[in-house]
Design a protein around this motif. Structure first.
Motif, PDB file in Angstrom:
ATOM      1  N   THR A 284       0.745  -1.284   0.009  1.00  0.00           N
ATOM      2  CA  THR A 284      -0.093  -0.163  -0.045  1.00  0.00           C
ATOM      3  C   THR A 284       0.944   1.354  -0.281  1.00  0.00           C
ATOM      4  O   THR A 284       0.493   2.466  -0.418  1.00  0.00           O
ATOM      5  CB  THR A 284      -0.868   0.114   1.435  1.00  0.00           C
ATOM      6  N   TYR A 285       2.081   1.033   0.283  1.00  0.00           N
ATOM      7  CA  TYR A 285       2.981   2.391   0.482  1.00  0.00           C
ATOM      8  C   TYR A 285       3.769   2.472  -0.794  1.00  0.00           C
ATOM      9  O   TYR A 285       4.842   3.085  -0.801  1.00  0.00           O
ATOM     10  CB  TYR A 285       3.966   2.100   1.625  1.00  0.00           C
ATOM     11  N   GLY A 286       3.492   1.760  -1.656  1.00  0.00           N
ATOM     12  CA  GLY A 286       4.135   1.872  -3.168  1.00  0.00           C
ATOM     13  C   GLY A 286       4.522   3.020  -3.713  1.00  0.00           C
ATOM     14  O   GLY A 286       5.649   3.148  -4.253  1.00  0.00           O
ATOM     15  N   ALA A 442      17.826   2.343   8.886  1.00  0.00           N
ATOM     16  CA  ALA A 442      18.756   1.642  10.244  1.00  0.00           C
ATOM     17  C   ALA A 442      17.931   0.374  10.571  1.00  0.00           C
ATOM     18  O   ALA A 442      18.886  -0.658  10.742  1.00  0.00           O
ATOM     19  CB  ALA A 442      18.684   2.656  11.141  1.00  0.00           C
ATOM     20  N   ARG A 443      16.664   0.271  10.272  1.00  0.00           N
ATOM     21  CA  ARG A 443      16.041  -1.048  10.764  1.00  0.00           C
ATOM     22  C   ARG A 443      16.469  -2.266   9.846  1.00  0.00           C
ATOM     23  O   ARG A 443      16.729  -3.264  10.280  1.00  0.00           O
ATOM     24  CB  ARG A 443      14.661  -0.810  10.423  1.00  0.00           C
ATOM     25  N   TYR A 444      16.640  -1.856   8.611  1.00  0.00           N
ATOM     26  CA  TYR A 444      17.027  -2.818   7.467  1.00  0.00           C
ATOM     27  C   TYR A 444      18.541  -3.112   7.927  1.00  0.00           C
ATOM     28  O   TYR A 444      19.001  -4.445   7.928  1.00  0.00           O
ATOM     29  CB  TYR A 444      16.898  -2.263   6.070  1.00  0.00           C
ATOM     30  N   MET A 446      20.177  -3.041  10.740  1.00  0.00           N
ATOM     31  CA  MET A 446      20.181  -3.872  11.886  1.00  0.00           C
ATOM     32  C   MET A 446      20.141  -5.373  11.562  1.00  0.00           C
ATOM     33  O   MET A 446      20.778  -6.439  12.285  1.00  0.00           O
ATOM     34  CB  MET A 446      19.258  -3.506  13.085  1.00  0.00           C
ATOM     35  N   LYS A 447      19.029  -5.612  10.649  1.00  0.00           N
ATOM     36  CA  LYS A 447      18.641  -6.960  10.439  1.00  0.00           C
ATOM     37  C   LYS A 447      19.840  -7.482   9.573  1.00  0.00           C
ATOM     38  O   LYS A 447      20.290  -8.779   9.635  1.00  0.00           O
ATOM     39  CB  LYS A 447      17.564  -6.852   9.559  1.00  0.00           C
ATOM     40  N   ALA A 448      20.474  -6.849   8.707  1.00  0.00           N
ATOM     41  CA  ALA A 448      21.504  -7.319   7.932  1.00  0.00           C
ATOM     42  C   ALA A 448      22.614  -7.472   8.759  1.00  0.00           C
ATOM     43  O   ALA A 448      23.255  -8.628   8.307  1.00  0.00           O
ATOM     44  CB  ALA A 448      21.699  -6.063   6.772  1.00  0.00           C
TER      45      ALA A 448
END
Ligand SMILES: CCCCCCCCCC/C=C\CCCCC/C=C/C(=O)SCCNC(=O)CCNC(=O)[C@H](O)C(C)(C)COP(=O)(O)OP(=O)(O)OC[C@H]1O[C@@H](n2cnc3c(N)ncnc32)[C@H](O)[C@@H]1OP(=O)(O)O
Ligand SMILES: Cc1cc2nc3c(=O)[nH]c(=O)nc-3n(C[C@H](O)[C@H](O)[C@H](O)COP(=O)(O)OP(=O)(O)OC[C@H]3O[C@@H](n4cnc5c(N)ncnc54)[C@H](O)[C@@H]3O)c2cc1C
Length: 666
Positions: A284-286, A442-444, A446-448
């Protein structure tokens, strides 16, 4: 017939000094000779439309007159475009966007129609919905905007308060704005221009909330343009810039729309009120992802505009003596001036190159999504967030730097730098506020980092984390390739530090969310470092790729620019490199010299480089930056257009000043 003026002698000499073919670079920047030709042809047509010439400079018009003039001219522009496209091919979005500047001095009230309304129908509508609305929207039989932000919420869109409640009996949604904070606030063109909008609202079915979804809503009568019953709409008033964008507010009171008006490419509501979940609710945020990608291109263009104005002016302007008894020098010969300006040229190239690969990555994700594959979406989201954030912020800084580089005259409205700044600084906030987007990346990251620690294979843009973990920092060399590795080391080091900081707070008993907040300054720094590494890496790669297909003289200049960009940022972030990479103090001293050498190498090509942006005078709208360099004459001509210069004595003298002076004398 228009008078042809002599070109300023300094500019003539500068152009003679140029070591590469300006036209060749223009074609490269445009994406091919054909694109340049199409653009020039269209701009030439617009140049000759008499009705598009302003009798009075826009700046002297009232808020209302300025808006009305912008609507008038946008309609003419659209008609000229339609005629052009009937005879030839459809104009590329970038060319129509650029030409818009020649017509509307500020932001068009139709900006959001092409920028977000049409793309949302394409990105969020089913084939049936596209068939119904796209032809009308493309032909501008309906004009729309994108209404998401509310008075109470812009960033946290899950908290939007506009409701869309499904009524299965009538197969309609009922739209409501329950509180003042739920009023839509900001959408461009909403004020008094559009008759439709995409409204993002909280979906309710049988009392249950299903999150935010996009709805296509007609808000004004197509004949009378009056707001439909149940709609409260208006303009939000003057802003820092965006004077003619016609940003508006919107509220709903039990306003009904048919079920088919919910854009249902992702989630659906069936006739009986059954909710069908989409593949991924974030789709929906596309539209925002697409616009963030486009903002990188926009930042490249604004930086190019400011650089063109300030470099040409710096070549024309003489001030002070370098040596006694010698004539005053062109200010472009001061090294400090070159330091302010050449990075502006290189930055525009860096963003253009970045946009080229980012846009391809975006197209690939769209293609994948069509096949129900979404593996690359998180990476694209992370990239589009940090690159939008960094490019718009850098563009804002550079435009202001160019204004300062023009001294007092840069402060004149007629330099056009204030309007360009108003535009670029808005982009730092809209389409996702700067800090907020850095935190998304940053969220991405941290996962990476977690995945890297677990030995997993990472997406290409973060693969450097694995290399960093595997090998110790490599031996430092002052080459662009090794410096880019150094930027990756800075990013990896900051990502690790931010990750460790979160862990430390968690170990100390904090919730993860609180730990995140406590580490968030480090998180945005990690995100910024990641952006810089991505920008430098991509810019270098693209330059190497294109260098083999252009003439050696152009390849040389492109190489100087990319080196300048990389060395500039090395010196700007030397502290970080000293902490996180193997660079030594001596290397920094060498790079300072290298930087000065690069400024000297670029100097003879500076005017040629900005000429290659090929931004016409009609688009630049600048007394300081015109191609012919008639700076002082234009400043005077523009000043003479001030309404205050139309009469020898202003009436305020008789009304106020004369009695005031008389009293003061007593
Ligand atoms: C060829 C064409 C050339 C054309 C050149 C022309 C140039 C033209 C240039 C410009 C064109 C048009 C400009 C028009 C703009 C003008 C005016 C401005 C308009 C606007 O501002 S519209 C409103 C914009 N609003 C925002 O951007 C809101 C910002 N907020 C958000 O995006 C979100 O709320 C959020 C991301 C901050 C948080 O959302 P939330 O639902 O709370 O999510 P989280 O809990 O934080 O995250 C959950 C997981 O979802 C992932 N996520 C979030 N967003 C996305 C996304 N968009 N796509 C994919 N995934 C997403 C997130 O990463 C989390 O994942 P995880 O759980 O960690 O795995
Ligand atoms: C010129 C212009 C045109 C616009 N056009 C449109 C349009 O056409 N359509 C539309 O729908 N919207 C539009 N907008 C709205 C725009 O998208 C929002 O203003 C933007 O997304 C920021 O949201 P906000 O105003 O709620 O800021 P806020 O979120 O209130 O930000 C205020 C401060 O809070 C901080 N903050 C907020 N959340 C967090 C967090 N989670 N972590 C850390 N810090 C946080 C921010 O960093 C910022 O410093 C436009 C805005 C402008 C300025």
């Amino acid at each position: 017939m228009a008078t042809v003026h002599k070109i300023n002698e300094d500019l003539v000499k500068e152009r003679q000094k140029c070591t590469f073919n300006v036209q060749e670079l223009t074609y490269l920047l445009d994406g091919g000779e054909e694109v340049t030709k199409e653009r020039r042809e269209f701009e030439n047509i617009l140049r000759n439309v008499k009705e598009l010439q302003d009798e009075v400079p826009e700046v002297y018009l009232s808020h209302k007159e300025r808006y009305e003039n912008a609507v008038r001219k946008t309609c003419i522009l659209q008609n000229v475009r339609n005629d052009f496209e009937k005879k030839r091919e459809v104009l590329s979005p970038r060319n129509i966007f650029r030409a818009g500047y020649a017509v509307i001095k500020d932001v068009s009230p139709f900006f959001l129609h092409n920028g977000m309304f049409v793309p949302t129908i394409i990105g969020q509508g089913t084939p049936e919905q596209q068939a119904e609305w796209l032809p009308k929207a493309k032909a501008m039989a309906i004009i729309g905007t994108y209404a998401q932000t509310e008075l109470g919420h812009g960033t946290f869109i899950r908290g939007l308060e506009t409701t869309a409640t499904y009524d299965a009996k009538t197969e309609e949604f009922i739209l409501n704005s329950p509180k003042v904070t739920s009023y839509k606030w900001w959408p461009g063109g909403l004020g008094t221009t559009v008759n439709h909008c995409i409204t993002v609202a909280q979906l309710y079915i049988n009392g249950k909330k299903y999150g935010i979804h996009p709805f296509i809503v007609q808000i004004r009568d197509l004949e009378t343009h009056k707001p439909l019953p149940g709609i409260k709409v208006g303009e939000i008033g003057p802003k820092m810039g965006f004077a003619t964008a016609n940003n508006g507010f919107l509220g709903f009171q039990n306003f009904r729309i048919p079920r088919k008006n919910m854009l249902m490419k992702n989630a659906q509501v069936l006739k009986d009120g059954t909710f069908v979940k989409g593949m991924n609710e974030k789709l929906t945020y596309g539209t925002m992802v697409m616009v963030r990608v486009n903002i990188v291109s926009d930042s490249a263009f604004h930086t190019a505009m400011a650089a063109t104005i300030a470099v040409r002016y710096a070549a024309v302007r003489h001030q002070s003596q370098l040596k006694a008894k010698e004539p005053e020098v062109q200010i472009i010969d001061y090294l400090t001036q070159q330091h302010k300006l050449f990075i502006a040229i290189a930055t525009s190239h860096a963003f253009s190159n970045t946009y080229t690969w980012l846009y391809q990555a975006y197209l690939k994700v769209v293609e994948d999504l069509g096949k129900q594959k979404q593996d690359h979406l998180p990476e694209l989201h992370a990239l589009s967030c940090c690159l939008k954030a960094t490019s718009s912020r850098d563009a804002g800084v550079i435009v202001e730097q160019c204004r300062l580089a023009c001294g007092g005259h840069g402060y004149m409205a007629s330099s056009n730098l204030p309007i360009i700044y108003g535009y670029t600084t808005a982009a730092i906030t809209y389409e996702g506020e700067h800090t907020v987007l850095l935190l998304q990346t940053a969220r991405y990251l941290m996962k990476a980092w977690m995945s890297a620690l677990e030995g997993k294979v990472l997406a290409p843009s973060v693969a450097y984390l694995v290399d960093w973990l595997k090998s110790d920092k490599q031996r430092w060399q002052n080459t662009p390739e090794v410096i880019v590795k150094g930027f990756q080391h800075v990013a990896a080091g900051k990502i690790k530090d931010a990750f460790d900081a979160i862990q430390k707070h968690v170990k100390a008993g904090k919730d993860y969310e609180d730990a995140w907040n406590l580490a968030s300054v480090q998180l945005i720094k990690a995100s910024e470092a990641h952006s810089r590494a991505i920008l430098c890496d991509g810019y270098l790669r693209e330059t190497v790729r294109t260098s083999s297909s252009v003439s050696p003289s152009l390849a040389k200049v492109l190489n100087h620019l990319v080196q300048l960009y990389i060395v500039y940022w090395t010196l700007e972030t030397a502290g970080d490199l000293l902490v996180y990479s193997n660079i030594g103090k001596d290397d920094i001293a060498v790079l300072k010299e290298k930087y000065e050498e690069l400024l000297a190498l670029i100097r003879p090509n500076a005017v040629g480089l900005v000429d290659a942006f090929d931004i016409s005078d009609e688009i630049l709208q600048s007394t300081l930056g015109s191609y012919d360099g008639r700076v002082y004459e234009r400043l005077m001509e523009e000043a003479m257009k001030s309404p205050l210069n139309k009469e020898p004595v202003n009436q305020s003298f008789h009304k106020y000043l004369k009695p005031f002076i008389k009293k003061a004398k007593l």
